[in-house]
Scaffold this motif. Sequence first.
Motif, PDB file in Angstrom:
ATOM      1  N   ILE A  20       0.823  -1.210   0.000  1.00  0.00           N
ATOM      2  CA  ILE A  20       0.000   0.000   0.000  1.00  0.00           C
ATOM      3  C   ILE A  20       0.862   1.267   0.000  1.00  0.00           C
ATOM      4  N   SER A  21       1.749   1.404   0.966  1.00  0.00           N
ATOM      5  CA  SER A  21       2.573   2.622   1.086  1.00  0.00           C
ATOM      6  C   SER A  21       3.911   2.276   1.722  1.00  0.00           C
ATOM      7  N   PRO A  22       4.880   1.822   0.897  1.00  0.00           N
ATOM      8  CA  PRO A  22       6.164   1.365   1.465  1.00  0.00           C
ATOM      9  C   PRO A  22       7.030   2.530   1.917  1.00  0.00           C
ATOM     10  N   PRO A  23       8.023   2.275   2.772  1.00  0.00           N
ATOM     11  CA  PRO A  23       8.989   3.314   3.155  1.00  0.00           C
ATOM     12  C   PRO A  23       9.812   3.748   1.942  1.00  0.00           C
ATOM     13  N   PHE A  24      10.321   4.978   1.976  1.00  0.00           N
ATOM     14  CA  PHE A  24      11.106   5.496   0.869  1.00  0.00           C
ATOM     15  C   PHE A  24      12.099   6.529   1.395  1.00  0.00           C
ATOM     16  N   GLN A  25      13.109   6.837   0.557  1.00  0.00           N
ATOM     17  CA  GLN A  25      14.113   7.849   0.927  1.00  0.00           C
ATOM     18  C   GLN A  25      13.481   9.235   0.904  1.00  0.00           C
ATOM     19  N   GLU A  26      13.837  10.057   1.915  1.00  0.00           N
ATOM     20  CA  GLU A  26      13.296  11.404   2.020  1.00  0.00           C
ATOM     21  C   GLU A  26      14.428  12.388   2.267  1.00  0.00           C
ATOM     22  N   LEU A  27      14.394  13.538   1.574  1.00  0.00           N
ATOM     23  CA  LEU A  27      15.367  14.609   1.780  1.00  0.00           C
ATOM     24  C   LEU A  27      14.686  15.720   2.560  1.00  0.00           C
ATOM     25  N   ILE A  75      20.870  19.034   4.570  1.00  0.00           N
ATOM     26  CA  ILE A  75      19.927  18.087   3.977  1.00  0.00           C
ATOM     27  C   ILE A  75      19.971  16.815   4.806  1.00  0.00           C
ATOM     28  N   ILE A  76      18.904  16.529   5.517  1.00  0.00           N
ATOM     29  CA  ILE A  76      18.826  15.305   6.312  1.00  0.00           C
ATOM     30  C   ILE A  76      18.294  14.201   5.408  1.00  0.00           C
ATOM     31  N   ILE A  77      19.139  13.235   5.093  1.00  0.00           N
ATOM     32  CA  ILE A  77      18.734  12.109   4.250  1.00  0.00           C
ATOM     33  C   ILE A  77      18.232  11.001   5.177  1.00  0.00           C
ATOM     34  N   GLN A  78      16.959  10.725   5.117  1.00  0.00           N
ATOM     35  CA  GLN A  78      16.339   9.796   6.060  1.00  0.00           C
ATOM     36  C   GLN A  78      15.298   8.952   5.347  1.00  0.00           C
ATOM     37  N   CYS A  79      14.744   8.006   6.089  1.00  0.00           N
ATOM     38  CA  CYS A  79      13.700   7.138   5.564  1.00  0.00           C
ATOM     39  C   CYS A  79      12.338   7.622   6.064  1.00  0.00           C
ATOM     40  N   ASN A  80      11.432   7.773   5.140  1.00  0.00           N
ATOM     41  CA  ASN A  80      10.047   8.079   5.485  1.00  0.00           C
ATOM     42  C   ASN A  80       9.282   6.770   5.543  1.00  0.00           C
ATOM     43  N   GLU A  81       8.547   6.549   6.641  1.00  0.00           N
ATOM     44  CA  GLU A  81       7.855   5.269   6.820  1.00  0.00           C
ATOM     45  C   GLU A  81       6.777   5.024   5.771  1.00  0.00           C
ATOM     46  N   GLY A  82       6.422   6.022   5.035  1.00  0.00           N
ATOM     47  CA  GLY A  82       5.359   5.861   4.061  1.00  0.00           C
ATOM     48  C   GLY A  82       3.999   5.873   4.743  1.00  0.00           C
ATOM     49  N   SER A  83       3.623   4.780   5.342  1.00  0.00           N
ATOM     50  CA  SER A  83       2.363   4.676   6.079  1.00  0.00           C
ATOM     51  C   SER A  83       2.676   4.589   7.562  1.00  0.00           C
ATOM     52  N   ALA A  84       2.237   5.604   8.304  1.00  0.00           N
ATOM     53  CA  ALA A  84       2.454   5.572   9.755  1.00  0.00           C
ATOM     54  C   ALA A  84       1.669   4.422  10.379  1.00  0.00           C
TER      55      ALA A  84
END
Length: 795
Positions: free
Chosen positions: A663-670, A679-688
């Motif tokens: 449905i909403s996988p984690p992805f790279q976020e700037l 620039i904080i390079i982190q992972c966004n959980e996608g779906s909380a």
Amino acid sequence: MAPYNLKLLISLMLLWTRTYRAEFQHKNLACQLVIMKLYEEYEYIQEGDIMIGGVLTVNSYVRLLEHPEDNSIRMLCMEIVPEHYRQFIDFHYFIEQTNNNRAFFPNLTLGYHIYDSCGDPRKAVRSVLQILSGTREPVPNYSCVGKRNIAGFIGDLTSETTVPIAQILTLYGYSQISYGATDPLLRDRAAFPYFFRTVQSDHHHCYLLTELLKHFGWTWVGVIRFDDDAGDREFQLLTKYFSNYGICIEFSIKINIYNIQSREHIINKHKEQFQKSTTSVIVLCGTVSAAVIVEFSLLKDVLKEKTLVLATSWAAKHIMNFATDLVNGSLGFMQRSLYELNSPELKAFLASIHPSKYPKDKLLEDLWMQYHLCSSSNEYKNKLFKYLYPQSSLYNCTGEERIQDIWNIANALHSPRVHLAVTLLSQAMYKMHMSLSKLSPKLDNIIYDYRYQKPRAQCSANCPTGFRKASKPGTHSCCYGCAQCSEGEISNVTDSESCIRCPDMEWPNEQRNQCIARTEEFLSYTNDVISIFLPSLSVVLYLCTVLILAIFIKYRDSPIVRANNRSLSFLLLVSIKLSFLSVFLFLGRPVDITCMLRIITFGITFSIAVSSLLAKTIMVCVAFKATKPGSSWRKWLGVKLSNSVVLFCSSIQIIICMTWLAISPPFQELDIHTSPGTIIIQCNEGSAIGFYSVIGYMGLLAAVSFVLAFLARSLPDSFNEAKYITFSMLLFCSVWITMIPAYLSTKGKNTVCVEIFAILTSSAGLLASIFLPKCYIILYRPEMNTRTFVFANKI
């Protein structure tokens, strides 16, 4: 070979003292006219992008003469000193080496403008003003050569000439490095803020001399001082230092080298005083010169029995060679050489110095006349030389004469103080040049533009780069203030009306006049200490897990391993081992695939681990129920129940993870908003919901396992794991409950650190709580790991 011997030197000094007293009343008018025709400045100019001013003492003294035609007073330099000319050679050599080495100033050249002060303060002041004015006749506060990039001054040799130079240069704000002035007055940073030197002051010398006398236990000394300012100044300082350190002065003698009338009487008086004295150590104060050595030579029959302690200026002077017998066995201080005096490059440069190569070098021509007795092409010079030195005759030289053969040019006591001074000034200019270049290429011109400025006609000062104009209410439009650009904005021109916002991936520098790339932030392997510590700890714990697994495999048939379902124990150890390895997915620059794997991996491995513990707890309860006669729980004993529990509970977590990924996988976020300029390079959980479902289900399994283990903790069994499972689940739940608020309150790599810490702590807690007690029994209490002990303790 030098044309002088001691007798000739004495006669020359007598001649000089007589002419100096009557410097305006020369008897030989014809000779005076010859001298006036020879009147010329000893000036050396080599043009360059950056100019270094130099006031060096090469000639010994100045003779003042009145011009017979216009009655003006002229200064004529006399008696060139070879070792002083060597200092000029050092100056020239360094400039040439620097210009040949393009790595130092790649696009610039160094030049110099040098005058000979001839040891006279009046000539020194004139020389400084000539360099600043750029003309033969000095014009104070005005430069006749337009843009002239004088970066600083080198000079002079003595305090008498250096102090007035420093007073003038302080007014104009020029740096000055002296290579011989020792006057303590020059230590005053308020009066001389731009003055530096490559020699110690008289204060430091007096301190060292006092320490020397103390070292040898010499507390009863005599002092000889010469009738000049330096002698009086040094004597006052020595008296102060000696009294502070308990050194007494038996006698002090002041020698006036210019008093000719009573010379014999004074010499005899001094000899008598030396013979009566009881001390064997005599300290010398004052400026060394040929006249001083002449005076000393007359006292050598009584002074040779004494130990002389010499000042720094004495120890480095070639003039001591005039009285080798007198100073042999004396003590003195020398300034150590800071560069190789015998290098092949320097030797080759020194050998290349010849009048044929430098025909306009007046000092070099004088040097050749005085020490090689070579006649000059200028007949006036030849006549003057014949008048001054009637005992010597000039002749036409062959051209094979060498500068190395001149007495004391290559003296072993030579100290390259001018070379050090020019080196220090050049290094300062280089560092200033590099600093300005890094700030802005436009600021680089500041180091080269010294023109004292055009008239100003502005209501407000120009707003520099990094600022914008800010209008002032109720004033003219020409009157404005300057406001710094807001965060994220720059202005790269003077008097900017508005500021420009930087692109999203860039950020202003500190001056806010240029957009630069933002700093990237993520938890790498080598950024800081914690980046090295966490993976190292993970590897250590992984190895510990492998070791425990090896022990359990080796003792797999022992009662303690079999008693609590060894297949579940192996599965639990493998899942703990994988959880330790999953830490490496959290390190390095995040990308989409690692963002998906990191959460899924630790979620599934922990679910398997907690499911295994839940299965162990259920098996303990079933085993207790099955011990009662006729119990129907016996049919549940075996691996099928435990395997089913692990498979069922883990499958639910797998289904949750797969749904999350679908449905909403984690992805790279700037993240460019949280931290300015970063620039904080982190992972966004996608779906909380997906993230908290994984964490929540894992917590549910832990809670159920904790409740069952707590209820079964007191069941009678030799190897009841329930109490260990209770403690491990209590630790597990505490870690992850604490992790949630910490996870929400941190950003960037700190969030990743919190996750890694939770994984390592909870996994290590499971490993230690469940398996360390068993390993202890296996390795250190083998008597407990027997069937007899097991059945003996069952109820």
